[in-house]
Design a protein around this motif. Structure first.
Motif, short mmCIF file in Angstrom:
data_model
loop_
_atom_site.label_atom_id
_atom_site.label_comp_id
_atom_site.label_asym_id
_atom_site.label_seq_id
_atom_site.Cartn_x
_atom_site.Cartn_y
_atom_site.Cartn_z
N GLY A 23 0.82 -1.21 0.00
CA GLY A 23 0.00 0.00 0.00
C GLY A 23 0.85 1.26 0.00
O GLY A 23 0.47 2.26 0.62
N LEU A 24 1.98 1.22 -0.68
CA LEU A 24 2.91 2.35 -0.67
C LEU A 24 2.32 3.57 -1.37
O LEU A 24 1.83 3.46 -2.49
N GLY A 25 2.38 4.68 -0.72
CA GLY A 25 2.02 5.96 -1.33
C GLY A 25 3.29 6.67 -1.77
O GLY A 25 4.40 6.17 -1.55
N ARG A 26 3.14 7.81 -2.37
CA ARG A 26 4.31 8.55 -2.85
C ARG A 26 5.26 8.90 -1.70
O ARG A 26 6.47 8.81 -1.83
N GLY A 27 4.71 9.29 -0.57
CA GLY A 27 5.55 9.60 0.60
C GLY A 27 6.35 8.39 1.06
O GLY A 27 7.52 8.51 1.44
N ASP A 28 5.72 7.21 1.01
CA ASP A 28 6.43 5.97 1.37
C ASP A 28 7.56 5.70 0.39
O ASP A 28 8.66 5.29 0.78
N MET A 29 7.28 5.91 -0.89
CA MET A 29 8.29 5.70 -1.92
C MET A 29 9.47 6.65 -1.69
O MET A 29 10.63 6.25 -1.79
N GLU A 30 9.16 7.91 -1.37
CA GLU A 30 10.23 8.87 -1.12
C GLU A 30 11.06 8.48 0.10
O GLU A 30 12.28 8.63 0.08
N ALA A 31 10.41 7.96 1.13
CA ALA A 31 11.15 7.52 2.31
C ALA A 31 12.11 6.38 1.97
O ALA A 31 13.17 6.24 2.58
N LEU A 32 11.74 5.59 0.95
CA LEU A 32 12.60 4.51 0.48
C LEU A 32 13.69 5.00 -0.48
O LEU A 32 14.59 4.25 -0.84
N GLY A 33 13.58 6.27 -0.92
CA GLY A 33 14.57 6.82 -1.83
C GLY A 33 14.16 6.81 -3.29
O GLY A 33 15.00 6.98 -4.17
N PHE A 34 12.86 6.66 -3.56
CA PHE A 34 12.35 6.63 -4.93
C PHE A 34 11.48 7.87 -5.16
O PHE A 34 10.50 8.07 -4.46
N PHE A 35 11.86 8.67 -6.16
CA PHE A 35 11.24 9.97 -6.37
C PHE A 35 10.59 10.04 -7.74
O PHE A 35 11.08 9.45 -8.71
N VAL A 36 9.47 10.78 -7.81
CA VAL A 36 8.65 10.83 -9.02
C VAL A 36 8.70 12.23 -9.62
O VAL A 36 8.47 13.23 -8.94
N CYS A 37 9.00 12.28 -10.92
CA CYS A 37 8.99 13.54 -11.66
C CYS A 37 7.58 13.84 -12.13
O CYS A 37 6.88 12.95 -12.61
N VAL A 38 7.16 15.09 -12.01
CA VAL A 38 5.87 15.51 -12.57
C VAL A 38 6.03 15.42 -14.07
O VAL A 38 6.98 15.99 -14.63
N ALA A 39 5.18 14.73 -14.71
CA ALA A 39 5.26 14.39 -16.14
C ALA A 39 6.54 13.59 -16.37
O ALA A 39 6.50 12.37 -16.36
N ASP A 40 7.66 14.25 -16.58
CA ASP A 40 8.93 13.55 -16.77
C ASP A 40 10.07 14.48 -16.40
O ASP A 40 9.85 15.64 -16.04
N LEU A 41 11.29 13.99 -16.49
CA LEU A 41 12.43 14.79 -16.07
C LEU A 41 12.62 16.02 -16.95
O LEU A 41 12.95 17.10 -16.46
N GLU A 42 12.37 15.89 -18.26
CA GLU A 42 12.48 17.05 -19.15
C GLU A 42 11.50 18.14 -18.73
O GLU A 42 11.84 19.32 -18.73
N ASP A 43 10.29 17.74 -18.39
CA ASP A 43 9.28 18.69 -17.91
C ASP A 43 9.80 19.42 -16.67
O ASP A 43 9.69 20.64 -16.56
N GLU A 44 10.35 18.66 -15.75
CA GLU A 44 10.89 19.25 -14.51
C GLU A 44 11.99 20.26 -14.82
O GLU A 44 12.01 21.36 -14.26
N LEU A 45 12.91 19.88 -15.69
CA LEU A 45 14.03 20.77 -16.01
C LEU A 45 13.58 22.02 -16.75
O LEU A 45 14.05 23.13 -16.46
N ILE A 46 12.65 21.87 -17.69
CA ILE A 46 12.15 23.03 -18.44
C ILE A 46 11.42 23.99 -17.50
O ILE A 46 11.60 25.20 -17.58
N ARG A 47 10.60 23.45 -16.59
CA ARG A 47 9.90 24.32 -15.63
C ARG A 47 10.88 25.03 -14.71
O ARG A 47 10.72 26.21 -14.41
N ALA A 48 11.91 24.32 -14.27
CA ALA A 48 12.88 24.92 -13.35
C ALA A 48 13.67 26.05 -14.02
O ALA A 48 13.96 27.06 -13.39
N LEU A 49 14.00 25.87 -15.28
CA LEU A 49 14.78 26.88 -16.01
C LEU A 49 13.92 27.98 -16.60
O LEU A 49 14.35 29.12 -16.68
N GLY A 50 12.74 27.62 -17.06
CA GLY A 50 11.89 28.54 -17.81
C GLY A 50 12.18 28.38 -19.29
O GLY A 50 13.32 28.11 -19.70
#
Length: 192
Positions: free
Chosen positions: A86-113
């Motif tokens: 029954g792992l939720g996202r918070g549980d996954m993060e506690a295990l060291g597994f992180f989720v990108c919103v959409a994908d990593l390119e999306d994350e990078l483009i949003r961070a840079l503009g």
């Protein structure tokens, strides 16, 4: 991988490139720390890699990064490998597994503009190719952010090359959350 103590599981080579680039930028020597970043060739391979490197395999410390669309594959894989139920996202993060919103390119483009990403594209001599994509009927009038995501995924090796370049262009205080948290997890604290 004989000196490896931690394996970071990522979907593809562009994700691997981004993680390694951010670690380098922060002065974190992955090899010296016994960290190996493994591109799995897609999220559906997570169970195989968890079996190989996790408690039932080599027993190494694990971490990972995935796209939002593949979060369920990662969750099911972790549960089947014995990391909980029954792992939720918070549980996954506690295990060291992180989720990108959409994908990593999306994350990078949003961070840079979009403007900053276009400057990176221009510096690579590909602004003309990007403008051609923008004029295509399917992409005309769409947000620059969406056009840039499409541009990154088109063309041989472009996604891999730009993942490293976009990480290099990031303001240190604007690192996408999943990448920032992954590095913090690996080193035990936020390294800025």
């Amino acid at each position: 991988m004989s000196d490896t103590r931690t394996v970071v599981l990522v979907e593809g080579v562009s994700d691997k490139s981004a993680v390694e680039a951010l670690a380098e930028r922060r002065g974190c020597d992955l090899a010296a720390a016994g960290v190996s970043v493994v591109a799995m060739g897609g999220a559906t391979n997570i169970r195989t890699y968890l079996g190989r490197f996790g408690p039932a395999g080599s027993g190494l410390r694990l971490a990972g990064l995935c796209d939002a669309g593949e979060e369920e594959d990662f969750r099911r894989g972790l549960e089947l490998a014995g990391f909980g139920s029954g792992l939720g996202r918070g549980d996954m993060e506690a295990l060291g597994f992180f989720v990108c919103v959409a994908d990593l390119e999306d994350e990078l483009i949003r961070a840079l503009g979009a403007d900053a990403v276009e400057r990176v594209v221009e510096a690579e001599g590909e602004l003309g190719s990007f403008r051609t994509l923008q004029r295509q009927p399917a992409w005309r009038g769409r947000a620059a952010h969406d056009q840039l995501r499409r541009f990154m995924s088109a063309g041989s090796g472009r996604k891999i090359r730009y993942s490293r370049l976009l990480v290099a262009a990031l303001d240190p205080g604007r690192v996408p959350r999943p990448l920032d948290l992954l590095l913090a997890h690996l080193w035990g604290s936020r390294t800025g």
